[in-house]
Scaffold this active site. Structure first.
Site: not given
Lengths: 315, 540
Positions: B80, B109, B145, B172-173, B256, B258, B260, B271, B305-306, B331, B334, B453
């Site tokens: 998931h 293009d 994951w 790909s990314s 991390h 990622e 963002y 925006s 921090h993870h 943040t 924004k 979890r």
């Protein structure tokens, strides 16, 4: 469907609506009330304050940052909601064309920094306090294994403990009930004091003295596990090849329940942690009994080997 | 090869669409076609990942094990996560980028159309591969994951397939990111200065640099898993002199930034949308750009921090706590700027605006719980609990996914030439916005009460909130069928033609071309006239 399973469905159905609404109303009206430190309760909303000086500090910090968030939320959401009702095209609002306001921008950059400093200050103090394991009176080594906990008492009051250890696994009644199609309702699993202890009970709890600074040395034998008892105020990853030290103190006798917090394979949900906190004198007595027991076992093992040399493995 | 390229080049000057499925889609080099394929793939993956979530919520509906065995439950939570992150959210944003960036900067293009084709067509195979592992002996990966060793090394043979699939997604990314950077830096129409670009383009430019920086790090981490498992290395094996924590450091150095990658493009969409429906220019254009850039920079120095509960030295924990807290400043800027954009506007609330407003409110809730999680001593209680699950679903579902839905409703009339059904759009919005809170808000309570979890079964004290959460989950899942229905209706059945400028307050080059946007746009660079751009006369 088997008979007990039907019963369990009824049970959960019956407990559902009216009682649920009452419980919800109760929980919401007493949202500020303190959670039970020993085990989770139905409709629980907030963190337990725990029974350790450390967990009290953590709880205070948790509540402080929560109220800060509420405060900021009221301002930001209040402004948004006001804007959404006031500045609608359907109410004939004309769009202004301003794109900046130096004063507002300086305020909403500086003010958050000040709030953050206000939060970082106590957080730093608590963190330093939390990581100071010196002057502990009891040392317990905790090893996570798929899927049980292994506890060894290392030293107490400066004296090494002679070979006292506990293997702690999910209690049999929970283990039977947890199997798919077991037909046993999770609501029927209760401790002798009537606590719902489904999946939160073990065969041999970790016995600890109250009012004592305890150092935990936490590690793992196979994969990463997570040692988490909310009443202590922290969790610590148990990592193979590393020793993670942390300290805790239980200022009230009781049975404190927690769970493995780090995914450790298929039975991750089935390795709870139960700490039985007893007064110091009782603990002292318990420890001596355990030490004697293990000494007796050593003696009888030696005796067996001496008495029956034929039983020794043959080349 | 040369003639091929010449013919293709010639084609680009006509407005005819390639005939036949293979020519149109398999050999696609047109940014609009490739954008469509990305979006369709993302939608399909959103439903596959969503189906897994439905099974997870059904199992958690009440205590006791009813539907799936614990190991399969772990496979579901793992897949998931991987499917939603790499299959739904990221491709959806790349799809939006493919469609919109050339239209927004006045380019004919993407800069590298053939690479664009490759970077899309890798993905379906990557996801077929990763989904096929469900049917392999030993099952799919089931270690979450994050794929922490040593647990992940206990997986069956599907580990190698999963790692290869992750490599493909990473390739790909990276190609997609290179393409986006090349397009933005080289193909802007004359007069489209960097500081006149739409904010969606800005956020994607910054995101693309993040992607190029982090995807190789993930590739390295999973390659080390591969060699540990199959070639006898000991990177993460303590018994062989390795270090389990090394993996966590490398993974989160990717992980991390990622998060963002998944939220910055959503910031960009929001925006665009809020100024349009407030009929007022964005408040603080330059601060928005600088805030995005600061968030991107800070995202590289907060990874641990993870890992607060892994027993890092106190000094390291303090550093990562302060850096993490600092992220809330840009943040916050924004969020304040969006609110200030709405202030004294002349607002209407069509579906994209509804989703944008919900994004700001609900993403901010995720931001609050993020601030709470950033305080180390508090994190010791929240970590690995349902509080964390609630936190990242607020930022990823009511954040990133709502951002994507905002963008789809906003630009769908431009892509299809027809208006979507406003009534069904609003029904979709209200059902989603309410159910997403019923689904995720109670998970805060569960986590605080002590529910870890990634567990298939739990103590009866957690039963009530789990039931509430599951009901919210089922409603949320079902509501997304309305979304698909509305898209199908708009593309195939809607009658009324959308005008070029679909929304009254919309500014920018994409609204200067007809709706639907012709197959080839801006074959000659547009002449930018005063008032055409949203940020054409930036002095702020």
């Amino acid at each position: 469907m088997t008979q007990p399973a039907t019963r369990s469905a009824n049970r959960s159905g019956a407990h559902c609506l009216p009682r649920t609404l009452l419980a919800l109303a109760g929980a919401l009206s007493s949202a500020a009330a303190l959670a039970n430190p020993e085990h989770p309760t139905q409709w629980q909303l907030n963190l337990t304050r725990g029974v350790s000086p450390l967990s009290h500090d953590v709880w205070d910090l948790h509540m402080a940052v929560f109220y800060v968030c509420i405060g900021i939320g009221v301002v930001v959401y209040g402004a948004m909601v006001y804007a959404m009702f006031k500045f609608r095209k359907s109410k004939g609002a004309e769009a202004a064309q301003f794109t900046h306001n130096t004063k507002a921008e300086v305020i909403w950059t500086i003010l958050p920094v000040l709030i953050l400093i206000g939060l970082a200050w106590p957080a730093t103090r608590i963190l330093v306090y939390e990581n100071n394991t010196s002057n502990s009176v009891l040392t317990v080594k905790v090893t996570g294994v798929q899927w049980k906990w292994f506890y060894e008492y290392i030293d107490y009051k400066g004296q090494p403990v002679n070979n006292v250890s506990i293997i702690s696994m999910l209690a049999t009644d929970s283990n039977d009930a947890r199997q798919m199609d077991s037909g046993i309702s999770p609501w029927s699993i209760k401790s002798k004091h009537g606590v719902d202890d489904y999946l939160l009970n073990v065969d041999h709890p970790l016995v600890l003295p109250t009012h004592t600074k305890i150092q935990f040395l936490i590690t793992a034998a196979d994969v990463i596990h997570g040692f988490w008892v909310p009443a202590l105020g922290w969790q610590a990853d148990a990592i193979p090849g590393q020793i993670h030290d942390a300290w805790g103190q239980l200022d009230k006798p009781g049975t404190y329940r927690g769970q493995c917090a780090q995914l450790c394979g298929q039975d991750h949900a089935y390795m709870p942690i139960v700490i039985k906190a007893v007064p110091r004198a009782e603990f002292q007595q318990w420890l001596v009994t355990q030490e004697n027991k293990s000494r007796m076992q050593d003696v009888s093992r030696t005796a067996q080997v001496v008495a029956a040399p034929g039983a020794a493995p043959q080349g | 090869m040369n003639t091929d390229a010449a013919i293709h080049h010639d084609d680009a000057h006509h407005d005819d669409v390639p005939k036949g499925f293979v020519h149109r889609w398999l050999f696609a080099t047109n940014h609009k076609d490739i954008g469509t394929m990305y979006l369709v793939l993302a939608l399909v993956m959103f439903f596959i990942g969503g189906a897994m979530a439905m099974v997870i919520r059904a199992e958690l509906f009440k205590p006791g094990l009813q539907l799936v065995q614990p190991y399969f439950f772990n496979e579901l939570t793992t897949l998931h996560g991987l499917i939603m992150i790499f299959g739904a959210i990221m491709p959806a944003f790349v799809g939006l980028a493919n469609w919109q960036i050339p239209l927004m900067v006045g380019a004919p293009d993407m800069a590298l159309p053939r690479m664009n084709n490759l970077s899309f067509w890798i993905l379906p195979f990557a996801f077929l591969l990763i989904l096929s592992t469900l049917f392999m002996p030993g099952g799919a990966v089931a270690g979450g994951w994050v794929m922490y060793p040593p647990l992940i090394l206990q997986t069956g043979e599907s580990l190698a397939f999963t790692i290869f699939a992750i490599h493909l997604m990473g390739i790909s990314s990276i190609m997609g990111a290179i393409n986006i950077i090349a397009t933005i830096l080289n193909l802007r129409a004359p007069g489209m200065d960097l500081l006149k670009m739409p904010l969606f383009v800005w956020t994607w430019l910054i995101t693309a640099f993040l992607l190029i920086a982090i995807m190789p790090v993930l590739a390295g981490a999973v390659t080390m898993l591969l060699t540990d498992r199959y070639f006898g290395t000991n990177f993460f094996n303590a018994a062989g002199g390795g270090d389990v924590l090394l993996y966590e450091h490398i993974f989160w150095f990717f992980g991390h930034p990622e998060v963002y990658v998944m939220i910055l493009p959503a910031f960009g969409v929001i925006s665009e949308v809020i100024p349009t429906f407030a009929r007022k220019p964005i408040f603080g254009y330059k601060p928005m750009v600088y805030a995005t850039a600061s968030i991107a920079f800070l995202s590289f120095i907060v990874w641990a921090h993870h890992m607060f509960t892994t027993g890092l030295p106190v000094g390291a924990q303090l550093f990562f706590m302060y850096a993490t807290m600092l992220i809330s400043v840009p943040t916050g800027v924004k969020v304040f700027n969006w609110v200030a954009t709405m202030w004294k506007g002349s607002m209407t609330f069509e579906t994209p605006m509804l989703f944008a407003v919900a994004f700001v409110i609900l993403f901010t809730i995720g931001g609050f719980s993020g601030l709470m999680l950033g305080l180390v001593p508090a994190d010791y209680q929240y970590h690995n609990s349902y509080f964390v699950v609630a936190h990242f679903h607020y930022v990823l579902v009511s954040g990133a996914a709502f951002g994507i839905m905002t963008g789809v409703y906003y630009w769908l009339p431009k892509w299809s030439g027809h208006m979507y059904s406003e009534r069904w759009g609003k029904i979709h919005f209200w059902l989603s916005a309410i159910s997403v809170n019923v689904l995720f808000f109670p998970q805060h309570f569960l986590g605080l009460a002590g529910m870890p979890r990634r567990i298939p079964d739990y103590n009866v004290a957690f039963a009530d909130w789990n039931m509430v959460s599951s009901i919210g989950g089922f409603v949320f899942g079902a509501s997304q069928l309305i979304f698909v229905g509305n898209i199908i209706y708009t593309v195939y059945f809607a009658r009324d033609k959308a005008p070029a400028r679909v929304w009254e307050g919309a500014r920018g080059l994409e609204w200067e071309v007809p709706s639907p946007a012709p197959h080839h746009t801006f074959s000659t660079p547009p002449t930018i006239l005063p008032g055409m751009l949203a940020h054409g006369d930036i002095t702020h």
